[in-house]
Write a protein that holds these residues in place. Structure first.
Motif, mmCIF file in Angstrom:
data_model
loop_
_atom_site.group_PDB
_atom_site.id
_atom_site.type_symbol
_atom_site.label_atom_id
_atom_site.label_comp_id
_atom_site.label_asym_id
_atom_site.label_seq_id
_atom_site.Cartn_x
_atom_site.Cartn_y
_atom_site.Cartn_z
ATOM 1 N N PRO B 136 -3.295 -19.195 92.799
ATOM 2 C CA PRO B 136 -3.191 -20.108 93.952
ATOM 3 C C PRO B 136 -2.058 -21.123 93.834
ATOM 4 C CG PRO B 136 -5.086 -20.641 92.584
ATOM 5 C CD PRO B 136 -4.557 -19.336 92.091
ATOM 6 N N LEU B 137 -1.698 -21.537 92.610
ATOM 7 C CA LEU B 137 -0.679 -22.584 92.465
ATOM 8 C C LEU B 137 0.690 -22.037 92.059
ATOM 9 C CD1 LEU B 137 -2.854 -25.192 90.546
ATOM 10 C CD2 LEU B 137 -2.330 -25.161 92.974
ATOM 11 N N PHE B 138 0.709 -21.077 91.138
ATOM 12 C CA PHE B 138 1.991 -20.620 90.599
ATOM 13 C C PHE B 138 2.325 -19.188 91.002
ATOM 14 C CE2 PHE B 138 -0.348 -22.990 87.142
ATOM 15 C CZ PHE B 138 0.127 -24.238 87.496
ATOM 16 N N GLY B 139 1.483 -18.546 91.830
ATOM 17 C CA GLY B 139 1.637 -17.117 92.105
ATOM 18 C C GLY B 139 2.820 -16.786 93.004
ATOM 19 N N VAL B 140 3.441 -15.650 92.725
ATOM 20 C CA VAL B 140 4.631 -15.242 93.469
ATOM 21 C C VAL B 140 4.251 -14.807 94.891
ATOM 22 C CG1 VAL B 140 4.587 -12.826 92.686
ATOM 23 C CG2 VAL B 140 6.747 -13.903 93.284
ATOM 24 N N ILE B 141 3.019 -14.333 95.065
ATOM 25 C CA ILE B 141 2.616 -13.866 96.400
ATOM 26 C C ILE B 141 2.517 -15.042 97.374
ATOM 27 C CG2 ILE B 141 0.681 -12.855 97.694
ATOM 28 C CD1 ILE B 141 0.463 -10.836 95.360
ATOM 29 N N ASN B 142 1.888 -16.144 96.915
ATOM 30 C CA ASN B 142 1.837 -17.333 97.771
ATOM 31 C C ASN B 142 3.232 -17.881 98.039
ATOM 32 O OD1 ASN B 142 -0.837 -17.552 98.434
ATOM 33 N ND2 ASN B 142 -1.376 -18.815 96.672
ATOM 34 N N ALA B 143 4.099 -17.818 97.011
ATOM 35 C CA ALA B 143 5.470 -18.313 97.186
ATOM 36 C C ALA B 143 6.190 -17.487 98.247
ATOM 37 C CB ALA B 143 6.223 -18.240 95.857
ATOM 38 N N ALA B 144 6.005 -16.163 98.190
ATOM 39 C CA ALA B 144 6.659 -15.283 99.160
ATOM 40 C C ALA B 144 6.120 -15.534 100.566
ATOM 41 C CB ALA B 144 6.454 -13.826 98.758
#
Lengths: 417, 306
Positions: B136-144
């Motif tokens: 939830p905080l550092f994930g690449v999927i949320n960033a994308a």
């Protein structure tokens, strides 16, 4: 020719086997099993001190992964094998092994060192069915709040001591871009820790007395109201807290991104190692209101026992007796960073000394201390319930009912007539 | 002894010698544990030791008594969801991919390797990798997703998305396997059959539905059976990504995790009970064996019919 070679081989094998056997018997080597792989260096040092005071007995340290330890030990014990001295759990975990007859009961007449332990520590390693003690308790764990003093100072926020101030401090920290509390709810056992820390000051010791006397259950208004207070903390947790697990929470706190970590005294050592610059303090959870008492939560978490099938039972017993003396307990507490179970083992570390001070008004970590003896355990039920309640899919009253109904399966006072 | 008897004995000896290692391993690590589990299922456990024969009591507890019955049904329901989703999405996509690979477009060999590559990774590696990507905080999927304006979401921490996220991970991991089976099935159809259909004016869609689908029926049988067994034996991926309790709130709990918890407990919450755990394992075994056998029979008949 063939027969001659075979005979020679057999002879050689017998001789080697005989030598190996006599060597094992002579060496006076006691094997020790634990799940604390990370403490190997400390135990090896301490066991060397044991050998010094007990010439002729050496201790062989063997560690297994925490999550598989129960499985490995239970399989070994069921097969009549296993180490001479075992690191065992407390409460229900101890009973599982002791009930099966795998451990040697410790007779207070023959193990005078048991006097060094307070009654609640002895109770944690006692089989309720026969009232006998099966292990010497190693350490107590205390649940409270670890704080990053520098973050509080830089945000200009005073460390709160009551509920209203605590919520206000959360808002102030958040306004400065600091996550107030590092904890998330993705790791179930951490939910139980979080729950115990904040509900115990609202519940007070009388509630525990009432539950144990059968006068109250977890549907009690006091309990449901206390659970409700946990919901007020959701704004203080990291974004997406339902997906924040234990390692992430540790990272957020040790890297200085969060100001508080709700956890046990066993976190002090790892946090100091992860970030030696962390300006740590350990405080009691907030009191319900200014001027009211507060309570940390406490349990005794493990002990040392002698395997009933040990082939070196005398040496093993000598080791277990030594493990209940200050000669072991004081350096162990210092090096492992925990609070010794021994009443007379002072802790030289100021922070751990402070925890020991808070322990004087501690309440039991109730699900582990009293409701983890039969299935479904109070811990199983509570962890599930708190996780759902914090996610908003269960209400405090529903959690209280689920926990009460589950425990009622074996706890007569909760059974409805 | 005649030379003939000696030779026969010698031959027999060799056969025994060559079979022995496999047999010993099979009996020691599969048959004996199965029989032990069967026996334990009928015993009560007091702590770690058997405390007496109790008949069907363990089965009664996990199937009919609260709260165990609800937990059993919840886990079974999740296994069923996993099976249906994997059949539809993982295997459906695999079927289309196999068709695309069959066309031998430029670079098809490279694509074949890429599609199959994740299959060789261990489930533990895949689980950790996706857990990090879904963080939830550092994930690449949320960033994308943030780049296209979608707010970060705790995919594995939300009761509504956790199971779906793990199923998608599983599909990513295993996609290449059914694709390869379908591809092999498609390659067995003669090129002239497909050619003839094309000459008759069949497009890709008609080809896939009317010509290829019936002819790859044996491959479908294999894929169905393996997906069924895999879905109801699911353990590694949910264990790595959601933990032993099927976090959050048991929404990713499946029979494999539940049986393990019943038998071995967990260091931080539950107690061990080999009796109930074994009963659960026996039920799973019987369920899988019976349904697989019935499904196989049905699917084999279907292969003949179409």
């Amino acid at each position: 020719m063939f027969a001659k070679t075979t005979r020679r081989l057999l002879l050689a094998a017998t001789a080697t086997f005989g030598m190996a056997m006599s060597f094992a018997a002579q060496a006076g080597e006691v094997t020790f099993w634990t799940w604390r792989q990370e403490d190997k260096a400390v135990y090896t040092d301490l066991f060397a001190a044991f050998t010094k005071s007990h010439p002729g007995i050496t201790v062989k340290f063997e560690a297994f992964p925490n999550e598989n330890y129960n499985t490995i030990v239970s399989t070994a014990l069921a097969g009549g094998k296993g180490a001479d001295v075992l690191h065992v759990r407390a409460y229900g975990g101890l009973e599982a092994m002791a009930k099966a007859g795998y451990l040697v009961p410790l007779d207070p007449a023959k193990v005078p060192e048991l006097k060094n332990l307070p009654a609640d520590a002895l109770a944690s390693e006692t089989l309720r069915a026969d009232g006998k003690i099966y292990a010497v308790s190693l350490a107590g764990q205390t649940v409270g709040i670890l704080i990053n003093k520098d973050l509080f100072a830089s945000a200009g926020v005073a460390v709160p001591t009551n509920w209203a101030d605590f919520l206000a401090a959360g808002k102030a920290l958040k306004a400065k871009g600091i996550t107030p509390i590092a904890n998330g709810t993705a790791t179930p056992w951490m939910d139980a820790v979080f729950h115990s820390a904040f509900t115990n000051p609202f519940l007070g010791p009388q509630f525990v007395t009432d539950v144990l006397a059968g006068k109250a259950n977890f549907e009690d208004k006091r309990y449901v109201d206390a659970l409700g207070h946990l919901l007020e903390l959701r704004d203080m947790l990291p974004a997406g807290f339902t997906g924040v697990d234990y390692p992430t929470a540790q990272q957020l706190f040790s890297t200085g991104r969060a100001a508080m970590f709700v956890g046990g005294s066993f976190e002090i050592g790892p946090f100091r190692r992860a970030n030696p610059k962390l300006n740590l303090d350990f405080i009691a959870p907030p009191a319900p209101a200014a001027g009211q008492p507060t309570h940390v939560s406490r349990w005794f978490d493990s002990g040392f026992a002698v395997n009933a099938k040990s082939t070196h039972s005398e040496d093993a017993m000598a080791l277990v007796r030594w493990l209940a003396t200050p000669e072991f307990a004081i350096p162990a507490a210092e090096k492992l960073g925990n609070i010794s179970s021994l009443s007379n083992a002072a802790n030289p570390d100021p922070l751990l000394g402070k925890v020991a001070e808070l322990n004087k008004t501690a309440m039991p970590y109730i699900m582990l201390v009293h409701f983890r003896y039969e299935s479904p355990t109070g811990s199983d039920l509570l962890q599930d319930g708190v996780q759902k309640m914090m996610a908003g899919t269960m209400t405090p009253a529903e959690v209280g009912k689920m926990v009460t109904d589950g425990i009622a399966k074996y706890y007569v006072p909760f059974q409805k007539k | 002894m005649t030379t003939r008897t000696v030779r026969r004995w010698r031959q027999g000896g060799w056969i025994v010698l060559l079979l022995a290692p496999a047999l010993i391993i099979l009996v020691g690590f599969v048959t004996l544990p199965l029989l032990a589990a069967l026996r334990y299922a009928f015993y009560a456990f007091d702590g770690l030791a058997p405390a007496g024969f109790v008949g069907l009591a363990n089965f009664q507890t996990i199937l009919f008594e609260a709260p165990y019955a609800a937990w059993t049904m919840r886990a079974l329901g999740h296994n069923a969801i996993v099976f249906v989703c994997l059949m539809l999405f993982q295997n459906g996509l695999a079927y289309l991919l196999a068709f695309a690979l069959l066309k031998t477009l430029p670079g098809h060999r490279l694509h074949q390797v890429i599609v199959f590559l994740p299959v060789v990774l261990s489930a533990v590696i895949v689980g950790f990798l996706w857990k990090l990507m879904l963080h939830p905080l550092f994930g690449v999927i949320n960033a994308a997703l943030g780049l296209i304006g979608i707010a970060p979401h705790p995919w594995l921490g939300d009761e509504n998305t956790a199971l779906g996220a793990i199923i998608l991970t599983n599909a990513w991991h295993w996609l290449g396997f059914p694709a390869l089976i379908f591809l092999a099935g498609m390659q067995r159809i003669g090129a002239e059959t497909l050619e003839a259909a094309r000459l008759d004016g069949a497009g890709d869609w008609v080809l896939l539905r009317r010509i290829i689908w019936p002819l790859v029926a044996p491959a479908t049988t294999i894929v169905f059976t393996l997906t069924f067994i895999g879905s109801f034996n699911w353990f590694e991926l949910p264990y790595v990504m959601a933990g032993l309790t099927g976090s959050p709130g048991g929404t990713t709990d499946v029979l494999g995790l539940y049986a393990y918890r019943l038998a071995f407990g967990s260091a931080t919450a539950g107690l061990q009970d080999f009796g109930r755990g074994s009963a659960m394992a026996v039920l799973m075994f019987v369920f899988l064996a019976v349904v697989s056998a019935v499904a196989l029979k049905f699917l084999r008949r279907r292969e003949m019919e179409i």
